[in-house]
Write an enzyme that holds these catalytic residues in place. Sequence first.
Site, PDB file in Angstrom:
ATOM      1  N   GLY A 197      -8.550  -8.214   0.095  1.00 45.22           N
ATOM      2  CA  GLY A 197      -7.226  -8.250   0.704  1.00 45.22           C
ATOM      3  C   GLY A 197      -6.596  -9.630   0.681  1.00 45.22           C
ATOM      4  N   ARG A 231       0.831  -1.213   0.000  1.00 44.31           N
ATOM      5  CA  ARG A 231       0.000   0.000   0.000  1.00 44.31           C
ATOM      6  C   ARG A 231       0.864   1.262   0.000  1.00 44.31           C
ATOM      7  NH1 ARG A 231      -5.205  -1.887   3.635  1.00 44.31           N
ATOM      8  NH2 ARG A 231      -6.426  -2.459   1.804  1.00 44.31           N
TER       9      ARG A 231
HETATM   10  P1  ADP Z   1     -10.910 -11.258   0.921  1.00 47.62           P
HETATM   11  O1  ADP Z   1     -10.034 -10.497   1.895  1.00 47.62           O
HETATM   12  O2  ADP Z   1     -10.148 -11.784  -0.263  1.00 47.62           O
HETATM   13  O3  ADP Z   1     -12.137 -10.487   0.544  1.00 47.62           O
HETATM   14  P2  ADP Z   1     -12.225 -12.624   3.094  1.00 47.62           P
HETATM   15  O4  ADP Z   1     -11.644 -11.639   4.048  1.00 47.62           O
HETATM   16  O5  ADP Z   1     -13.689 -12.592   2.856  1.00 47.62           O
HETATM   17  O6  ADP Z   1     -11.442 -12.570   1.692  1.00 47.62           O
HETATM   18  O7  ADP Z   1     -11.919 -14.111   3.618  1.00 47.62           O
HETATM   19  C1  ADP Z   1     -10.610 -14.583   3.755  1.00 47.62           C
HETATM   20  C2  ADP Z   1     -10.537 -15.632   4.825  1.00 47.62           C
HETATM   21  O8  ADP Z   1     -11.489 -16.655   4.632  1.00 47.62           O
HETATM   22  C3  ADP Z   1      -9.182 -16.314   4.823  1.00 47.62           C
HETATM   23  O9  ADP Z   1      -8.488 -15.962   6.001  1.00 47.62           O
HETATM   24  C4  ADP Z   1      -9.513 -17.800   4.767  1.00 47.62           C
HETATM   25  O10 ADP Z   1      -8.732 -18.578   5.655  1.00 47.62           O
HETATM   26  C5  ADP Z   1     -10.966 -17.832   5.201  1.00 47.62           C
HETATM   27  N1  ADP Z   1     -11.644 -19.027   4.692  1.00 47.62           N
HETATM   28  C6  ADP Z   1     -11.779 -19.438   3.415  1.00 47.62           C
HETATM   29  N2  ADP Z   1     -12.421 -20.605   3.352  1.00 47.62           N
HETATM   30  C7  ADP Z   1     -12.705 -20.969   4.620  1.00 47.62           C
HETATM   31  C8  ADP Z   1     -13.361 -22.106   5.213  1.00 47.62           C
HETATM   32  N3  ADP Z   1     -13.837 -23.093   4.459  1.00 47.62           N
HETATM   33  N4  ADP Z   1     -13.468 -22.126   6.559  1.00 47.62           N
HETATM   34  C9  ADP Z   1     -12.976 -21.129   7.305  1.00 47.62           C
HETATM   35  N5  ADP Z   1     -12.367 -20.039   6.814  1.00 47.62           N
HETATM   36  C10 ADP Z   1     -12.224 -19.959   5.479  1.00 47.62           C
HETATM   37 MG    MG Z   2     -10.149 -10.176   4.032  1.00 47.66          MG
END
Ligand code: ADP
Ligand code: MG
Length: 398
Positions: free
Chosen positions: A351, A42
């Site tokens: 993120g 960033r």
């Molecule tokens: P982004 O930041 O890309 O928008 P999110 O913040 O919504 O994504 O979600 C990311 C988190 O989701 C990661 O830390 C990942 O470990 C968790 N995650 C993904 N699949 C699962 C699952 N099946 N069970 C628990 N946590 C999950």
């Molecule tokens: Mg996230």
Amino acid sequence: MASAELGIPRLEDLPLERGRRVLVRVDLNVPLQDGEVADDLRITTALPTLAWLRERAAAVLVAGHLGRPKGEPDPEYSMAPVAARLGELIGQKVPVAPAVVGAKVEPYVASLAPGELLMLENVRFERGETDDDPTFATNLCELADMYVNEAFGASHRAHASIVGPPRVLPSAGGRLLFREVEMLSRLLDPGERPFVAVLGGAKVSDKLGVIDALLQRCDAILVGGAMMFTFLLAQGHAVGDSLVEPEMVDECRRLLETGRVRIPTDVVVAEEITDDAEARTVPADSMLADTKGLDIGPETANAFADEIGEAALLLWNGPMGVFEVAPFAAGTRAVADAVARCRGFTVVGGGDSAAAVRRFGLADQVDHVSTGGGASLEFIEHGDLPGLRALRESPMRA
Ligand code: ADP
Ligand code: MG
């Protein structure tokens, strides 16, 4: 929807002269580890705008927030580590003001030479930041002659340092802000088909708005991550100890009825989330009672990869599983590979998904990896953000 960048003033529109003071709001909310910046993306992405201003001999006041201090000074959230890293990157020491605004800051601002940078303290040390308090906004604006918003990732919040300055100072959007708006705007009124969205991550409730908006524009939404289990629950399947949001089941059922939401046919389950966990693949409709679903299975990953390969326009947000832990990374890796190979226009937002793409070394093969996180999703949902609107509606524009 018209391209949202139209009407946002650019850096070139600013009445810049040697020594003029420019307040630059940057998205500096970086992860820290042991008091140092753990990931400086960033900061580096804001460098072109800062360099442009320094080359024109502006005196640059950098403002940002870090974490969630409670509206008062808190040394844990000081901008000092960020200023130190910024100073290393530009090869010039960046002093940190002892506060955000007020009498203690003024001497620092007054002694700033053309081409130099000063980091203001964390804007969230002031209660007026998140309230968009007019007095705080006025105090902030009094420090500078003009304003640049280079904080696309914070522009979904109508906070004082985002929406306040454009009301009174000549204002412009920074280079990265423009790039984000230009790239993400291609997802607003897609001419290219098919448009495929891949969504994962932790919660359906976080992303319901964007799913609804995407269903107006997408040909298919592929769902993985923890949110898939609420969809499986909505279809009447047992999901063991997986993360679910029972209050979202009705919404998920409604989304499934559109016929354009694809959910996994197999999932990777385990009893615990550890590096040496025993991971097993099971059909999505026969999960075991005492296991957690932690990734999409290989059959689903292949099906998703095929659909991604056909996309003319592709958005990916949210990892497919707990990719931070090795036994549950394969689904996210497979989707990342497919997105990298896709010949359509590809955007990764969020993120954690952006971090995944960088960790796999695939960021160069994606057309746009958004730095925006929540702001990118809100932009995709609404086609605009409070911070962009403030720039466009600035009464000071030339
Ligand atoms: P982004 O930041 O890309 O928008 P999110 O913040 O919504 O994504 O979600 C990311 C988190 O989701 C990661 O830390 C990942 O470990 C968790 N995650 C993904 N699949 C699962 C699952 N099946 N069970 C628990 N946590 C999950
Ligand atoms: Mg996230």
